[in-house]
Design an enzyme around this catalytic site. Structure first.
Site, PDB file in Angstrom:
ATOM      1  N   GLY A  12      -1.602   7.917  -2.644  1.00 52.59           N
ATOM      2  CA  GLY A  12      -2.328   7.314  -3.755  1.00 52.59           C
ATOM      3  C   GLY A  12      -1.584   6.034  -4.058  1.00 52.59           C
ATOM      4  O   GLY A  12      -0.438   6.072  -4.475  1.00 52.59           O
ATOM      5  N   THR A  13      -2.165   4.892  -3.802  1.00 52.98           N
ATOM      6  CA  THR A  13      -1.339   3.748  -3.426  1.00 52.98           C
ATOM      7  C   THR A  13      -1.961   2.416  -3.757  1.00 52.98           C
ATOM      8  O   THR A  13      -3.130   2.342  -4.135  1.00 52.98           O
ATOM      9  CB  THR A  13      -1.102   3.812  -1.898  1.00 52.98           C
ATOM     10  OG1 THR A  13      -0.182   2.824  -1.513  1.00 52.98           O
ATOM     11  CG2 THR A  13      -2.379   3.590  -1.144  1.00 52.98           C
TER      12      THR A  13
END
Length: 217
Positions: free
Chosen positions: A16-17
């Site tokens: 998750g970036t």
């Protein structure tokens, strides 16, 4: 609590970036945050390096399932090295991106990972390619991706300009990552940046407390 735990077991570790790559006059900068999450709910690591060197002057950054992304980049590195040996010359950035695209397209039913590939070669200089879920390949002057990218489309569209200097591009990339990391709860940690030019590769790491501040958080 139990349901969240089961969800994280099913989904596994994901990045998750926030990832990005930007061309400038003479080179390209690729960057990301360093946070990984479990099932999108729990931070499992604050120190993941999402910038993968696939050849001397070619990097890719990863988003989505960490296991899928690592498997694809490991296979891509082997194929790119083999291609370089067969051609007896450094690979083109487009060739490296095309290898990633083929791997993603051929396994699109199983993979949950996206990539941005950036680098420099003698034929076309600095380049950025994005490989989306399903294997779509696009050549762009800059690209952003990951969950944090939704918060910075306005900033990047407004502030990007062609032929930026190295310093301007580095500030652009740093600001974009800082804005995303400040808003996206599954982006964070430190900012990893790699500057790629004809002269070589330079790694830049900016701790979270040294990133620019745009609000009172």
């Amino acid at each position: 609590m139990d349901r969240h735990y089961m969800d994280s077991q099913i989904k596994g570790v994901s990045t998750g970036t926030t990832i990005l790559a930007v061309t400038f006059n003479g080179g390209v900068i690729i960057g990301s945050d360093s946070r990984a999450s479990m099932g999108g709910s729990y931070v499992s690591s604050k120190t993941i390096n999402k910038l993968i060197q696939v050849h001397d002057r070619i990097f890719c950054c990863i988003s989505g399932s960490l296991a899928d992304a690592q498997a694809v980049t490991k296979t891509a590195k082997f194929q790119i090295s083999l291609h370089s040996i067969q051609m007896d010359s450094p690979p083109l950035v487009k060739a490296a991106a095309s290898i990633l695209k083929e791997l993603c397209y051929n396994n699109k039913e199983e993979l949950q990972a996206g990539f941005i590939t950036a680098g420099w070669d003698k034929k076309k200089g600095p380049q950025v390619y994005t490989v989306a879920l399903g294997g779509m390949l696009l050549n762009l002057p800059f690209a952003i991706g990951g969950s944090g990218s939704t918060y910075i489309y306005g900033y990047t569209d407004a502030k990007f300009k062609p032929d930026m200097s190295r310093e301007e591009c580095l500030q652009f990339a740093t600001n974009a990552l800082a804005l995303a990391m400040g808003r996206d709860n599954v982006s964070g940690g430190v900012a990893h940046l790699v500057v790629i030019t004809e002269g070589g590769v330079e790694h830049v790491v900016i701790p979270g407390d040294k990133l620019p501040k745009f609000n009172d958080e």
